[in-house]
Design a protein around this motif. Sequence first.
Motif, mmCIF file in Angstrom:
data_model
loop_
_atom_site.group_PDB
_atom_site.id
_atom_site.type_symbol
_atom_site.label_atom_id
_atom_site.label_comp_id
_atom_site.label_asym_id
_atom_site.label_seq_id
_atom_site.Cartn_x
_atom_site.Cartn_y
_atom_site.Cartn_z
ATOM 1 N N ALA A 117 0.807 -1.231 0.000
ATOM 2 C CA ALA A 117 0.000 0.000 0.000
ATOM 3 C C ALA A 117 0.838 1.278 0.000
ATOM 4 C CB ALA A 117 -0.965 -0.012 1.180
ATOM 5 N N PRO A 118 1.905 1.399 0.821
ATOM 6 C CA PRO A 118 2.688 2.643 0.790
ATOM 7 C C PRO A 118 3.318 2.915 -0.573
ATOM 8 C CG PRO A 118 3.203 1.374 2.758
ATOM 9 C CD PRO A 118 2.400 0.486 1.875
ATOM 10 N N ALA A 119 3.823 1.863 -1.225
ATOM 11 C CA ALA A 119 4.435 2.039 -2.545
ATOM 12 C C ALA A 119 3.378 2.406 -3.578
ATOM 13 C CB ALA A 119 5.173 0.770 -2.962
ATOM 14 N N ALA A 120 2.206 1.767 -3.510
ATOM 15 C CA ALA A 120 1.127 2.080 -4.441
ATOM 16 C C ALA A 120 0.677 3.529 -4.284
ATOM 17 C CB ALA A 120 -0.045 1.124 -4.229
ATOM 18 N N SER A 121 0.589 3.989 -3.035
ATOM 19 C CA SER A 121 0.177 5.368 -2.776
ATOM 20 C C SER A 121 1.179 6.358 -3.362
ATOM 21 C CB SER A 121 0.036 5.583 -1.271
ATOM 22 O OG SER A 121 -0.362 6.901 -0.989
ATOM 23 N N ARG A 122 2.460 6.100 -3.137
ATOM 24 C CA ARG A 122 3.500 6.986 -3.692
ATOM 25 C C ARG A 122 3.507 6.958 -5.218
ATOM 26 N NH1 ARG A 122 7.798 8.696 -0.247
ATOM 27 N NH2 ARG A 122 7.713 7.836 1.862
ATOM 28 N N LEU A 149 -1.569 -3.720 -10.273
ATOM 29 C CA LEU A 149 -0.698 -3.921 -9.118
ATOM 30 C C LEU A 149 -1.121 -3.085 -7.917
ATOM 31 C CD1 LEU A 149 2.706 -3.478 -11.030
ATOM 32 C CD2 LEU A 149 1.212 -5.476 -11.018
ATOM 33 N N ALA A 150 -2.068 -2.185 -8.118
ATOM 34 C CA ALA A 150 -2.354 -1.161 -7.112
ATOM 35 C C ALA A 150 -3.097 -1.693 -5.899
ATOM 36 C CB ALA A 150 -3.145 -0.014 -7.737
ATOM 37 N N GLY A 151 -3.819 -2.792 -6.049
ATOM 38 C CA GLY A 151 -4.584 -3.306 -4.923
ATOM 39 C C GLY A 151 -5.888 -2.551 -4.754
ATOM 40 N N ARG A 152 -6.790 -3.131 -3.980
ATOM 41 C CA ARG A 152 -8.125 -2.544 -3.838
ATOM 42 C C ARG A 152 -8.098 -1.146 -3.255
ATOM 43 N NH1 ARG A 152 -13.208 -6.320 -2.427
ATOM 44 N NH2 ARG A 152 -13.176 -7.551 -4.341
ATOM 45 N N HIS A 154 -6.202 1.298 -3.777
ATOM 46 C CA HIS A 154 -5.861 2.377 -4.702
ATOM 47 C C HIS A 154 -6.434 2.162 -6.106
ATOM 48 C CE1 HIS A 154 -2.759 2.731 -1.541
ATOM 49 N NE2 HIS A 154 -2.905 4.007 -1.759
ATOM 50 N N GLU A 155 -7.196 1.087 -6.281
ATOM 51 C CA GLU A 155 -7.747 0.787 -7.602
ATOM 52 C C GLU A 155 -8.674 1.890 -8.086
ATOM 53 O OE1 GLU A 155 -10.272 -2.794 -9.821
ATOM 54 O OE2 GLU A 155 -10.349 -2.562 -7.638
ATOM 55 N N ARG A 156 -9.600 2.311 -7.232
ATOM 56 C CA ARG A 156 -10.576 3.316 -7.670
ATOM 57 C C ARG A 156 -9.910 4.635 -8.029
ATOM 58 N NH1 ARG A 156 -15.803 4.432 -4.332
ATOM 59 N NH2 ARG A 156 -14.324 4.806 -2.670
ATOM 60 N N ASP A 157 -8.981 5.089 -7.190
ATOM 61 C CA ASP A 157 -8.308 6.359 -7.471
ATOM 62 C C ASP A 157 -7.542 6.283 -8.791
ATOM 63 O OD1 ASP A 157 -9.260 7.539 -5.190
ATOM 64 O OD2 ASP A 157 -7.491 7.078 -3.990
ATOM 65 N N THR A 158 -6.927 5.144 -9.055
ATOM 66 C CA THR A 158 -6.190 4.968 -10.309
ATOM 67 C C THR A 158 -7.146 5.001 -11.494
ATOM 68 O OG1 THR A 158 -4.545 3.612 -9.151
ATOM 69 C CG2 THR A 158 -4.572 3.487 -11.542
#
Length: 263
Positions: A117-122, A149-152, A154-158
Amino acid sequence: MRRSGARQETRFSAQLQLAFSLYQDGLDQAALQVFSDEHAAPEGLDPQARYLLGSIAEARDAPASALSFWQGLATPPGVGAEEWQVRLAVMQWRAGGNEAAANTMRALAKPAKPLPAPAASRALALSREILGAGKPDLAEELLVALLPLAGRSHERDTLVTLGGIAESAARHAPAADYFLRAALAGERQPPDALALQARLAAARNLARAGYKDDARAQFQWLLGNSKDLVQLEIARRELSGLQEFVGPNSGRLLDPAAARGIP
């Protein structure tokens, strides 16, 4: 050789102690200045000191300085490999190394495994920064690679960001697809504010792409499910403006279940 190794170990220990002492005393800038003469030969600095000094520069928004300490440094202890790559990419981008940053992010996505999650957020934040700098094609490339790869979390924001990029380029059909996927992601019941906003954006883009039956279904869904007065007014206005579709398309982009909002 043994003496040389001992001298290096002593020097490295002294460097780390000095850097950490200055950092603890709030003398961040002094720490960077003390070690600035050694930038040309980072291997002459203790790796832990290099990481600490680069982190100080990162926090002070001095990307070129951060890179001078971090370049060639292995993933530091206690830092995730993916997060480390993204932090490097952010510093490369902010230091003007656009292609270097892009290559670092491409390498991050290559293993095709979910990001912490931290890497996906960055990574998402960096992609938005790239978009804000007027590089929509590069931002879209990176976001498409990162999406699986973003996971649930961060999926929507992406998906919403990708929808915005497509919408800005008047690519309304793919924009509608991204927005509707964002609206349906996670199957939240009742739908939250972001899901409703994404649904409205999907409907408007479907209408502009000529898929009026699908657009009408989404606007009607909003009228039955949203309590937001602004959204309701927009949906009513858009519905009243839709005319019977005449043209080469069927008027449908979605299958009937998706058009009704069924995941």
